[in-house]
Design an enzyme around this catalytic site. Structure first.
Site, PDB file in Angstrom:
ATOM      1  CG  HIS A  21      -5.130  10.838  18.110  1.00 31.65           C
ATOM      2  ND1 HIS A  21      -4.389   9.983  17.331  1.00 31.65           N
ATOM      3  CD2 HIS A  21      -6.343  10.236  18.249  1.00 31.65           C
ATOM      4  CE1 HIS A  21      -5.117   8.916  17.036  1.00 31.65           C
ATOM      5  NE2 HIS A  21      -6.311   9.045  17.599  1.00 31.65           N
ATOM      6  CG  HIS A  23     -11.248   9.029  19.907  1.00 31.94           C
ATOM      7  ND1 HIS A  23     -11.767   9.180  18.643  1.00 31.94           N
ATOM      8  CD2 HIS A  23      -9.966   8.604  19.728  1.00 31.94           C
ATOM      9  CE1 HIS A  23     -10.855   8.838  17.744  1.00 31.94           C
ATOM     10  NE2 HIS A  23      -9.754   8.479  18.381  1.00 31.94           N
ATOM     11  CG  HIS A 193      -8.125   7.228  13.545  1.00 37.57           C
ATOM     12  ND1 HIS A 193      -8.735   8.429  13.732  1.00 37.57           N
ATOM     13  CD2 HIS A 193      -7.868   6.744  14.786  1.00 37.57           C
ATOM     14  CE1 HIS A 193      -8.846   8.663  15.044  1.00 37.57           C
ATOM     15  NE2 HIS A 193      -8.336   7.655  15.699  1.00 37.57           N
ATOM     16  CD  GLU A 196      -5.509   2.556  15.146  1.00 40.18           C
ATOM     17  OE1 GLU A 196      -6.510   2.758  14.420  1.00 40.18           O
ATOM     18  OE2 GLU A 196      -5.567   2.549  16.396  1.00 40.18           O
ATOM     19  CG  ASP A 273      -6.407   6.715  20.183  1.00 42.29           C
ATOM     20  OD1 ASP A 273      -7.317   7.392  19.674  1.00 42.29           O
ATOM     21  OD2 ASP A 273      -6.045   5.616  19.716  1.00 42.29           O
ATOM     22  CG  ASP A 274      -9.803   5.827  22.449  1.00 47.26           C
ATOM     23  OD1 ASP A 274     -10.845   6.442  22.222  1.00 47.26           O
ATOM     24  OD2 ASP A 274      -9.067   5.375  21.557  1.00 47.26           O
TER      25      ASP A 274
END
Ligand code: ADE
Ligand code: ZN
Length: 330
Positions: A21, A23, A193, A196, A273-274
């Site tokens: 996961h 990006h 996703h 969330e 994630d980011d």
């Protein structure tokens, strides 16, 4: 971010893992981002603190806009894959929205370039890579179908799944049902996703729509029936605790539901994630899970096993990584 020189960081960097996961654009190194912002004469986006989810998506959009030449895309992939290798990542499934790339004339050209650059970087740094083509849930059904068809054309050339991103409060997972069907027919995974920003009913919908994994999904904790369904299903959650705290999905790391999800028998991988926007890499997330959330090393090794088992990496790589996780546990 935890201290990358700490012994805990080294210990968890040595744990073989899949990062499922993350990006791509938001895994950019901070110094690279600042260099490109300076070259383009634009302000750097805020990091770690966002006024709201829209503010976070704006920062993410700014990172995408920096990728305006093939050379930058190539450098990004080289750095992201090199960083993954240093983090003990043996399989990297990165999500990207090829349609948003300004460096190419078409989404197809963008994806083809990304896949080649990822494969070459993977060879250089010893990391298997797979691409997740993200559908922007706010961009309408034509985009969703086109993204799924594009992903399907590259099913045997480095694309492993379609994802579904952005604000699920406006567009529930069912908005991509047709696109998921296209992806599944091409043998691709489906990794939306869900659960969330919206509640457990969205996790249930994702399972019913044939999700192979769910990115986040942590709000399943609010409904024991959905928890049971998850635990009994062959679906894993790709959980990113720091993202959840920054975006107000969880009140704090101490109160994050990951320990409870694991206790309920839900399979969870851990992701960042980011990383640039949330100030953590995937190793930091393991360290924080251990030190701040009280999750024992043996359980975190199970999360690493889950990440390998639920990845789309080749079987021989998975066998080798699972054996190396056993060695890490000792
Ligand atoms: N795109 C990038 N990160 C995301 C997140 N945490 N939720 C939804 N969409 C995203
Ligand atoms: Zn995400």
């Amino acid at each position: 971010m935890t201290d990358s020189h700490s012994s805990a960081y080294h210990r968890f960097a040595a744990l073989p893992k899949a990062h499922l996961h993350v990006h791509l654009e938001a895994a950019m190194r901070e110094e690279t981002m600042r260099q490109w912002c300076a070259e383009d004469g634009v302000d750097a986006p805020p990091l770690v603190e966002f006024p709201d989810f829209t503010g976070f998506l704006d920062a993410y959009g700014l990172l995408i806009s920096l990728l305006r030449t093939p050379e930058r895309v190539e450098r990004l992939l080289d750095e992201v894959v090199a960083d993954a290798a240093a983090q003990g990542v043996v399989a990297l499934e990165f999500a990207s929205i090829p349609e948003k790339s300004a460096a190419f004339d078409s989404a197809e050209d963008a994806l083809e370039f990304i896949l080649r650059a990822a494969a070459e970087a993977g060879q250089r740094h010893g990391v298997w890579t797979g691409a997740i083509v993200s559908i922007d849930r706010g961009a309408g059904p034509d985009h969703a179908r086109a993204a799924a068809r594009l992903a399907a054309r590259f099913a045997d050339h480095g694309v492993v799944a379609v994802g579904l991103v952005a604000d699920e409060r406006d567009n529930p997972v069912a908005c991509a049902a047709e696109a998921f069907g296209i992806a599944r027919a091409a043998g691709l995974g489906v990794v939306p996703h869900s659960g969330e920003l919206a509640g457990p009913e969205e996790v249930r919908s994702a399972i019913e729509l044939g999700a192979s994994r769910i990115q986040h999904g942590v709000r399943a904790i609010e409904d024991p029936r959905v928890l049971r369904l998850l635990a009994e299903s062959r679906v894993c959650l790709d959980v990113c605790p720091s993202s959840n705290v920054v975006l107000d999905v969880a009140p704090s790391l101490r109160d994050h539901p990951l320990p409870e999800l694991l206790t309920a028998g839900v399979r969870c991988s851990i992701g960042a994630d980011d990383p640039l926007l949330f100030g953590v890499d995937v190793v930091d997330e393991y360290v924080l899970a251990h030190e701040r959330m009280g999750i024992a090393e043996a359980r975190l090794a199970d999360c690493a096993r889950t990440s390998i088992e639920f990845s789309f990496a080749p079987a021989d790589l998975k066998r080798d990584a699972l054996a190396r996780i056993d060695d890490w546990v000792g």
